[in-house]
Design a protein around this motif. Structure first.
Motif, PDB file in Angstrom:
ATOM      1  N   ILE A  53      10.515 130.858 -83.220  1.00 12.52           N
ATOM      2  CA  ILE A  53      10.452 130.040 -81.998  1.00 12.52           C
ATOM      3  C   ILE A  53       9.993 130.918 -80.841  1.00 12.52           C
ATOM      4  CG2 ILE A  53      12.111 128.275 -82.679  1.00 12.52           C
ATOM      5  CD1 ILE A  53      14.307 129.858 -81.279  1.00 12.52           C
ATOM      6  N   TRP A  54       9.272 130.302 -79.915  1.00 10.48           N
ATOM      7  CA  TRP A  54       8.799 131.039 -78.757  1.00 10.48           C
ATOM      8  C   TRP A  54       8.687 130.110 -77.567  1.00 10.48           C
ATOM      9  CZ3 TRP A  54       5.892 129.420 -82.769  1.00 10.48           C
ATOM     10  CH2 TRP A  54       4.760 128.664 -82.494  1.00 10.48           C
ATOM     11  N   GLN A  55       8.439 130.727 -76.404  1.00  5.37           N
ATOM     12  CA  GLN A  55       8.397 129.991 -75.142  1.00  5.37           C
ATOM     13  C   GLN A  55       6.974 129.892 -74.615  1.00  5.37           C
ATOM     14  OE1 GLN A  55      10.927 132.592 -72.855  1.00  5.37           O
ATOM     15  NE2 GLN A  55      12.783 131.594 -73.561  1.00  5.37           N
ATOM     16  N   ARG A  56       6.744 128.909 -73.767  1.00  7.05           N
ATOM     17  CA  ARG A  56       5.522 128.745 -72.976  1.00  7.05           C
ATOM     18  C   ARG A  56       4.225 128.655 -73.769  1.00  7.05           C
ATOM     19  NH1 ARG A  56       8.593 132.558 -70.332  1.00  7.05           N
ATOM     20  NH2 ARG A  56       9.596 131.755 -68.473  1.00  7.05           N
ATOM     21  N   GLY A  57       4.190 127.794 -74.763  1.00  8.35           N
ATOM     22  CA  GLY A  57       2.948 127.506 -75.471  1.00  8.35           C
ATOM     23  C   GLY A  57       2.538 128.574 -76.469  1.00  8.35           C
ATOM     24  N   PRO A  58       1.432 128.336 -77.195  1.00  6.05           N
ATOM     25  CA  PRO A  58       0.980 129.274 -78.223  1.00  6.05           C
ATOM     26  C   PRO A  58       0.821 130.685 -77.667  1.00  6.05           C
ATOM     27  CG  PRO A  58      -0.254 127.240 -78.352  1.00  6.05           C
ATOM     28  CD  PRO A  58       0.579 127.170 -77.093  1.00  6.05           C
ATOM     29  N   GLY A  59       1.344 131.644 -78.417  1.00  5.86           N
ATOM     30  CA  GLY A  59       1.227 133.039 -78.012  1.00  5.86           C
ATOM     31  C   GLY A  59       2.221 133.463 -76.944  1.00  5.86           C
ATOM     32  N   GLY A  60       3.082 132.554 -76.524  1.00  4.71           N
ATOM     33  CA  GLY A  60       4.064 132.887 -75.494  1.00  4.71           C
ATOM     34  C   GLY A  60       5.127 133.826 -76.028  1.00  4.71           C
ATOM     35  N   PRO A  61       5.991 134.310 -75.141  1.00  2.00           N
ATOM     36  CA  PRO A  61       7.023 135.252 -75.581  1.00  2.00           C
ATOM     37  C   PRO A  61       8.040 134.598 -76.504  1.00  2.00           C
ATOM     38  CG  PRO A  61       7.403 134.581 -73.305  1.00  2.00           C
ATOM     39  CD  PRO A  61       6.085 133.994 -73.712  1.00  2.00           C
ATOM     40  N   ALA A  62       8.515 135.399 -77.456  1.00  2.00           N
ATOM     41  CA  ALA A  62       9.538 134.906 -78.381  1.00  2.00           C
ATOM     42  C   ALA A  62      10.828 134.657 -77.618  1.00  2.00           C
ATOM     43  CB  ALA A  62       9.778 135.922 -79.493  1.00  2.00           C
ATOM     44  N   VAL A  63      11.616 133.754 -78.123  1.00  2.00           N
ATOM     45  CA  VAL A  63      12.953 133.537 -77.591  1.00  2.00           C
ATOM     46  C   VAL A  63      13.733 134.828 -77.858  1.00  2.00           C
ATOM     47  CG1 VAL A  63      15.070 132.202 -77.907  1.00  2.00           C
ATOM     48  CG2 VAL A  63      12.860 131.045 -77.882  1.00  2.00           C
ATOM     49  N   GLY A  65      15.885 137.729 -79.117  1.00  2.00           N
ATOM     50  CA  GLY A  65      16.576 137.895 -80.393  1.00  2.00           C
ATOM     51  C   GLY A  65      15.799 137.391 -81.593  1.00  2.00           C
ATOM     52  N   VAL A  66      14.608 136.821 -81.365  1.00  2.00           N
ATOM     53  CA  VAL A  66      13.808 136.268 -82.462  1.00  2.00           C
ATOM     54  C   VAL A  66      12.487 137.024 -82.532  1.00  2.00           C
ATOM     55  CG1 VAL A  66      12.640 134.213 -83.352  1.00  2.00           C
ATOM     56  CG2 VAL A  66      14.817 133.985 -82.136  1.00  2.00           C
ATOM     57  N   SER A  67      12.119 137.449 -83.722  1.00  2.00           N
ATOM     58  CA  SER A  67      10.802 138.051 -83.950  1.00  2.00           C
ATOM     59  C   SER A  67      10.262 137.491 -85.265  1.00  2.00           C
ATOM     60  CB  SER A  67      10.902 139.577 -84.022  1.00  2.00           C
ATOM     61  OG  SER A  67      11.517 139.986 -85.233  1.00  2.00           O
ATOM     62  N   TRP A  68       8.998 137.784 -85.537  1.00  2.00           N
ATOM     63  CA  TRP A  68       8.399 137.268 -86.761  1.00  2.00           C
ATOM     64  C   TRP A  68       9.171 137.741 -87.982  1.00  2.00           C
ATOM     65  CZ3 TRP A  68       5.438 133.346 -87.575  1.00  2.00           C
ATOM     66  CH2 TRP A  68       4.846 133.181 -88.844  1.00  2.00           C
ATOM     67  N   HIS A  69       9.605 138.993 -87.956  1.00  2.00           N
ATOM     68  CA  HIS A  69      10.320 139.558 -89.102  1.00  2.00           C
ATOM     69  C   HIS A  69      11.821 139.315 -89.042  1.00  2.00           C
ATOM     70  CE1 HIS A  69       6.639 141.280 -90.546  1.00  2.00           C
ATOM     71  NE2 HIS A  69       6.400 141.735 -89.338  1.00  2.00           N
ATOM     72  N   SER A  70      12.260 138.666 -87.985  1.00  2.00           N
ATOM     73  CA  SER A  70      13.678 138.316 -87.838  1.00  2.00           C
ATOM     74  C   SER A  70      13.780 136.884 -87.314  1.00  2.00           C
ATOM     75  CB  SER A  70      14.368 139.292 -86.884  1.00  2.00           C
ATOM     76  OG  SER A  70      15.738 138.988 -86.781  1.00  2.00           O
ATOM     77  N   PRO A  71      13.388 135.900 -88.164  1.00  2.00           N
ATOM     78  CA  PRO A  71      13.406 134.508 -87.713  1.00  2.00           C
ATOM     79  C   PRO A  71      14.831 133.972 -87.596  1.00  2.00           C
ATOM     80  CG  PRO A  71      12.854 134.600 -90.040  1.00  2.00           C
ATOM     81  CD  PRO A  71      12.949 136.027 -89.555  1.00  2.00           C
ATOM     82  N   VAL A  72      14.948 132.802 -87.007  1.00  2.00           N
ATOM     83  CA  VAL A  72      16.238 132.129 -86.883  1.00  2.00           C
ATOM     84  C   VAL A  72      16.632 131.620 -88.271  1.00  2.00           C
ATOM     85  CG1 VAL A  72      17.497 130.247 -85.770  1.00  2.00           C
ATOM     86  CG2 VAL A  72      15.654 131.420 -84.534  1.00  2.00           C
ATOM     87  N   GLU A  73      17.835 131.955 -88.691  1.00  2.00           N
ATOM     88  CA  GLU A  73      18.360 131.482 -89.969  1.00  2.00           C
ATOM     89  C   GLU A  73      18.826 130.029 -89.796  1.00  2.00           C
ATOM     90  OE1 GLU A  73      18.542 133.155 -92.922  1.00  2.00           O
ATOM     91  OE2 GLU A  73      17.423 134.784 -91.952  1.00  2.00           O
ATOM     92  N   PRO A  74      18.784 129.223 -90.850  1.00  2.00           N
ATOM     93  CA  PRO A  74      19.277 127.836 -90.732  1.00  2.00           C
ATOM     94  C   PRO A  74      20.722 127.794 -90.248  1.00  2.00           C
ATOM     95  CG  PRO A  74      18.070 128.111 -92.780  1.00  2.00           C
ATOM     96  CD  PRO A  74      18.245 129.486 -92.190  1.00  2.00           C
ATOM     97  N   SER A  75      21.026 126.775 -89.466  1.00  2.00           N
ATOM     98  CA  SER A  75      22.383 126.560 -88.957  1.00  2.00           C
ATOM     99  C   SER A  75      23.270 125.909 -90.003  1.00  2.00           C
ATOM    100  CB  SER A  75      22.345 125.669 -87.718  1.00  2.00           C
ATOM    101  OG  SER A  75      21.539 126.241 -86.723  1.00  2.00           O
ATOM    102  N   GLU A  93      10.965 124.039 -69.531  1.00  2.00           N
ATOM    103  CA  GLU A  93      10.466 122.669 -69.426  1.00  2.00           C
ATOM    104  C   GLU A  93      10.726 121.855 -70.695  1.00  2.00           C
ATOM    105  OE1 GLU A  93       6.406 122.728 -68.064  1.00  2.00           O
ATOM    106  OE2 GLU A  93       6.878 124.211 -66.523  1.00  2.00           O
ATOM    107  N   GLY A  94      11.519 122.378 -71.628  1.00  2.00           N
ATOM    108  CA  GLY A  94      11.889 121.633 -72.820  1.00  2.00           C
ATOM    109  C   GLY A  94      10.857 121.606 -73.927  1.00  2.00           C
ATOM    110  N   LYS A  95       9.780 122.358 -73.807  1.00  2.00           N
ATOM    111  CA  LYS A  95       8.745 122.386 -74.843  1.00  2.00           C
ATOM    112  C   LYS A  95       9.178 123.344 -75.950  1.00  2.00           C
ATOM    113  CE  LYS A  95       6.149 119.743 -72.374  1.00  2.00           C
ATOM    114  NZ  LYS A  95       6.388 118.341 -72.487  1.00  2.00           N
ATOM    115  N   VAL A  96       9.491 122.784 -77.113  1.00  2.00           N
ATOM    116  CA  VAL A  96       9.981 123.571 -78.243  1.00  2.00           C
ATOM    117  C   VAL A  96       8.790 123.955 -79.119  1.00  2.00           C
ATOM    118  CG1 VAL A  96      11.533 123.598 -80.241  1.00  2.00           C
ATOM    119  CG2 VAL A  96      12.175 122.312 -78.172  1.00  2.00           C
ATOM    120  N   ASN A  97       8.497 125.250 -79.181  1.00  2.00           N
ATOM    121  CA  ASN A  97       7.405 125.790 -79.988  1.00  2.00           C
ATOM    122  C   ASN A  97       8.015 126.442 -81.223  1.00  2.00           C
ATOM    123  OD1 ASN A  97       5.073 125.571 -77.970  1.00  2.00           O
ATOM    124  ND2 ASN A  97       6.670 126.598 -76.797  1.00  2.00           N
TER     125      ASN A  97
END
Length: 149
Positions: A53-63, A65-75, A93-97
């Motif tokens: 997940i990341w912020q502000r559209g394609p290529g934006g900064p990651a949320v 604690g999240v990186s490509w090699h450390s994705p969010v695990e399922p809840s 602005e609520g845009k979930v990427n």
């Protein structure tokens, strides 16, 4: 206590126990201030699949604690598959990427995906399908139109 009433109590306890083991609902019921992404795989193999997940559209900064090699695990897991709960405040602005991926294998056609968390609190995603579904019924219909191979 009679044998009959003892047997009735045991039977009632057994029924309640079976109900507790029943599968979870197909909605993950995200808590207030959160959104949910529900993900279904035909093979039911969710090992090592994560959410980038990341912020502000394609290529934006990651949320944080999240990186490509450390994705969010399922809840958690439900009747549909696995799900992630995410704080809506993490997305300006609520845009979930997002991208659902396993290492460098990306689902949903390998495309960056986005939805508006202000208007849609829960989505459903079928593996191999580029569409985002706004209801479980829509996702089931989508799966029926594009069955697992």
């Amino acid at each position: 206590m009679t044998i009959k009433s003892s047997l009735l109590r045991i039977a009632a306890a057994a029924i309640l126990s079976i109900g507790a083991l029943a599968p979870a609902m197909a909605t993950s019921n995200p808590p207030a201030g959160s959104i949910a992404i529900n993900y279904n795989r035909c093979d039911s193999d969710y090992a090592n699949w994560g959410l980038h997940i990341w912020q502000r559209g394609p290529g934006g900064p990651a949320v944080p604690g999240v990186s490509w090699h450390s994705p969010v695990e399922p809840s958690g897991k439900n009747d549909f598959g696995v799900f992630w709960h995410l704080k809506l405040e993490s997305f300006p602005e609520g845009k979930v990427n997002y991208i659902i991926h396993k290492s460098d294998i990306k689902d949903q056609g390998g495309k960056d995906m986005q939805f508006d968390g202000n208007t849609t609190k829960e989505i459903w995603v079928n593996s191999g399908d580029r569409k985002i579904y706004n209801s479980l019924d829509e996702a089931k219909k989508g799966r029926a139109e594009n069955p697992c191979k």
